[in-house]
Write a protein that holds these residues in place. Structure first.
Motif, PDB file in Angstrom:
ATOM      1  N   LEU A 162       1.229  13.493  11.981  1.00 52.72           N
ATOM      2  CA  LEU A 162       2.526  12.866  11.747  1.00 52.72           C
ATOM      3  C   LEU A 162       2.637  11.528  12.474  1.00 52.72           C
ATOM      4  CD1 LEU A 162       5.357  13.116  10.490  1.00 52.72           C
ATOM      5  CD2 LEU A 162       6.057  14.308  12.571  1.00 52.72           C
ATOM      6  N   VAL A 163       2.203  11.491  13.727  1.00 46.45           N
ATOM      7  CA  VAL A 163       2.246  10.246  14.499  1.00 46.45           C
ATOM      8  C   VAL A 163       1.325   9.210  13.869  1.00 46.45           C
ATOM      9  CG1 VAL A 163       1.667   9.194  16.726  1.00 46.45           C
ATOM     10  CG2 VAL A 163       2.960  11.331  16.662  1.00 46.45           C
ATOM     11  N   ALA A 164       0.125   9.617  13.458  1.00 45.38           N
ATOM     12  CA  ALA A 164      -0.819   8.690  12.827  1.00 45.38           C
ATOM     13  C   ALA A 164      -0.240   8.117  11.531  1.00 45.38           C
ATOM     14  CB  ALA A 164      -2.151   9.380  12.567  1.00 45.38           C
ATOM     15  N   GLN A 165       0.390   8.961  10.735  1.00 44.89           N
ATOM     16  CA  GLN A 165       0.990   8.487   9.485  1.00 44.89           C
ATOM     17  C   GLN A 165       2.137   7.520   9.762  1.00 44.89           C
ATOM     18  OE1 GLN A 165       1.963  12.269   7.677  1.00 44.89           O
ATOM     19  NE2 GLN A 165       0.065  12.330   6.499  1.00 44.89           N
ATOM     20  N   ALA A 166       2.952   7.822  10.754  1.00 39.45           N
ATOM     21  CA  ALA A 166       4.068   6.945  11.095  1.00 39.45           C
ATOM     22  C   ALA A 166       3.565   5.608  11.633  1.00 39.45           C
ATOM     23  CB  ALA A 166       4.976   7.625  12.123  1.00 39.45           C
ATOM     24  N   PHE A 167       2.494   5.637  12.424  1.00 36.89           N
ATOM     25  CA  PHE A 167       1.928   4.391  12.950  1.00 36.89           C
ATOM     26  C   PHE A 167       1.348   3.564  11.811  1.00 36.89           C
ATOM     27  CE2 PHE A 167      -1.642   2.164  15.283  1.00 36.89           C
ATOM     28  CZ  PHE A 167      -0.821   1.205  15.852  1.00 36.89           C
ATOM     29  N   ASP A 168       0.652   4.200  10.898  1.00 39.32           N
ATOM     30  CA  ASP A 168       0.100   3.488   9.745  1.00 39.32           C
ATOM     31  C   ASP A 168       1.222   2.858   8.918  1.00 39.32           C
ATOM     32  OD1 ASP A 168      -2.266   2.684   8.294  1.00 39.32           O
ATOM     33  OD2 ASP A 168      -1.582   4.032   6.700  1.00 39.32           O
ATOM     34  N   THR A 169       2.310   3.572   8.737  1.00 43.33           N
ATOM     35  CA  THR A 169       3.455   3.040   8.001  1.00 43.33           C
ATOM     36  C   THR A 169       4.023   1.811   8.709  1.00 43.33           C
ATOM     37  OG1 THR A 169       4.003   5.194   7.060  1.00 43.33           O
ATOM     38  CG2 THR A 169       5.786   3.575   7.151  1.00 43.33           C
ATOM     39  N   ALA A 170       4.134   1.868  10.036  1.00 39.28           N
ATOM     40  CA  ALA A 170       4.632   0.728  10.802  1.00 39.28           C
ATOM     41  C   ALA A 170       3.724  -0.488  10.631  1.00 39.28           C
ATOM     42  CB  ALA A 170       4.766   1.096  12.274  1.00 39.28           C
ATOM     43  N   LEU A 171       2.417  -0.261  10.603  1.00 40.84           N
ATOM     44  CA  LEU A 171       1.474  -1.364  10.418  1.00 40.84           C
ATOM     45  C   LEU A 171       1.568  -1.937   9.007  1.00 40.84           C
ATOM     46  CD1 LEU A 171      -1.647   0.012  12.305  1.00 40.84           C
ATOM     47  CD2 LEU A 171      -0.065  -1.771  13.079  1.00 40.84           C
ATOM     48  N   VAL A 172       1.712  -1.069   8.004  1.00 40.77           N
ATOM     49  CA  VAL A 172       1.847  -1.518   6.615  1.00 40.77           C
ATOM     50  C   VAL A 172       3.120  -2.355   6.469  1.00 40.77           C
ATOM     51  CG1 VAL A 172       2.267  -0.743   4.241  1.00 40.77           C
ATOM     52  CG2 VAL A 172       0.446   0.311   5.603  1.00 40.77           C
ATOM     53  N   GLU A 173       4.209  -1.910   7.089  1.00 37.54           N
ATOM     54  CA  GLU A 173       5.462  -2.663   7.030  1.00 37.54           C
ATOM     55  C   GLU A 173       5.320  -4.042   7.668  1.00 37.54           C
ATOM     56  OE1 GLU A 173       8.313  -0.033   8.828  1.00 37.54           O
ATOM     57  OE2 GLU A 173       8.450   1.224   7.021  1.00 37.54           O
ATOM     58  N   ALA A 174       4.396  -4.176   8.625  1.00 38.07           N
ATOM     59  CA  ALA A 174       4.140  -5.457   9.284  1.00 38.07           C
ATOM     60  C   ALA A 174       3.111  -6.295   8.530  1.00 38.07           C
ATOM     61  CB  ALA A 174       3.676  -5.219  10.718  1.00 38.07           C
ATOM     62  N   GLY A 175       2.583  -5.750   7.438  1.00 39.87           N
ATOM     63  CA  GLY A 175       1.634  -6.506   6.627  1.00 39.87           C
ATOM     64  C   GLY A 175       0.176  -6.176   6.858  1.00 39.87           C
ATOM     65  N   GLY A 176      -0.103  -5.098   7.572  1.00 40.58           N
ATOM     66  CA  GLY A 176      -1.490  -4.730   7.856  1.00 40.58           C
ATOM     67  C   GLY A 176      -1.769  -3.276   7.523  1.00 40.58           C
ATOM     68  N   THR A 177      -2.861  -2.789   8.059  1.00 37.45           N
ATOM     69  CA  THR A 177      -3.252  -1.388   7.930  1.00 37.45           C
ATOM     70  C   THR A 177      -3.919  -0.980   9.240  1.00 37.45           C
ATOM     71  OG1 THR A 177      -5.465  -1.897   7.102  1.00 37.45           O
ATOM     72  CG2 THR A 177      -3.707  -1.596   5.437  1.00 37.45           C
ATOM     73  N   LEU A 178      -4.116   0.310   9.413  1.00 38.50           N
ATOM     74  CA  LEU A 178      -4.790   0.775  10.617  1.00 38.50           C
ATOM     75  C   LEU A 178      -6.210   0.207  10.737  1.00 38.50           C
ATOM     76  CD1 LEU A 178      -4.679   2.441  13.197  1.00 38.50           C
ATOM     77  CD2 LEU A 178      -5.388   4.429  11.854  1.00 38.50           C
ATOM     78  N   PRO A 179      -7.030   0.223   9.663  1.00 37.01           N
ATOM     79  CA  PRO A 179      -8.364  -0.369   9.802  1.00 37.01           C
ATOM     80  C   PRO A 179      -8.326  -1.861  10.164  1.00 37.01           C
ATOM     81  CG  PRO A 179      -8.287   1.026   7.859  1.00 37.01           C
ATOM     82  CD  PRO A 179      -6.876   0.909   8.369  1.00 37.01           C
ATOM     83  N   VAL A 180      -7.391  -2.605   9.587  1.00 35.49           N
ATOM     84  CA  VAL A 180      -7.265  -4.035   9.920  1.00 35.49           C
ATOM     85  C   VAL A 180      -6.876  -4.179  11.386  1.00 35.49           C
ATOM     86  CG1 VAL A 180      -5.904  -6.127   9.517  1.00 35.49           C
ATOM     87  CG2 VAL A 180      -6.788  -4.818   7.579  1.00 35.49           C
TER      88      VAL A 180
END
Length: 132
Positions: free
Chosen positions: A9-27
């Motif tokens: 759940l935390v990983a998914q929420a963090f990934d969502t936060a990064l996507v909202e900022a214009g990125g992704t976890l791998p980036v």
């Protein structure tokens, strides 16, 4: 099971936060790894990020096409590619850094420094128990 569900759940929420900022976890992980080591080579980057070289190459190709980084051959060892951030990569790093810090702040609401320290110790013990 609680640990696994919470981590997911935390990983998914963090990934969502990064996507909202214009990125992704791998980036984010790639930018962070390149930023934290001068002229990192691809093999070192894959190890820092915890992915296979072929997967990293896929991400680097996409990030290079987006203008976030450059790769060049190491003059000492032509088999090695050195990776550097461009100005756009530096800007993306800063944007994602702010998103990561905001996420971390939100995640830690209601937790004292003592509880966070204890939690880090519990996680370290769990890792050690699994690795032994």
């Amino acid at each position: 099971m609680n640990l696994g569900r919470t981590a997911k759940l935390v990983a998914q929420a963090f990934d969502t936060a990064l996507v909202e900022a214009g990125g992704t976890l791998p980036v984010w992980l790639t930018l962070l790894s390149v930023k934290s080591s001068e002229l990192a080579n691809q093999r070192e980057l894959a190890g820092m990020i915890g992915i296979q070289g072929a997967t990293l190459t896929h991400h680097l190709n996409a990030m290079e096409a987006q203008g976030l980084l450059t790769r060049r051959r190491d003059p000492v060892n032509r088999r090695v590619h050195l990776v550097e951030l461009t100005e756009a990569g530096e800007a993306m790093f800063e944007t994602l850094r702010k998103a990561a810090l905001a996420f971390d702040k939100r995640l830690r609401v209601g937790l004292s420094d003592d509880r966070l320290t204890e939690f880090a110790q519990v996680l370290a013990t769990l890792r050690a128990n699994v690795e032994s």
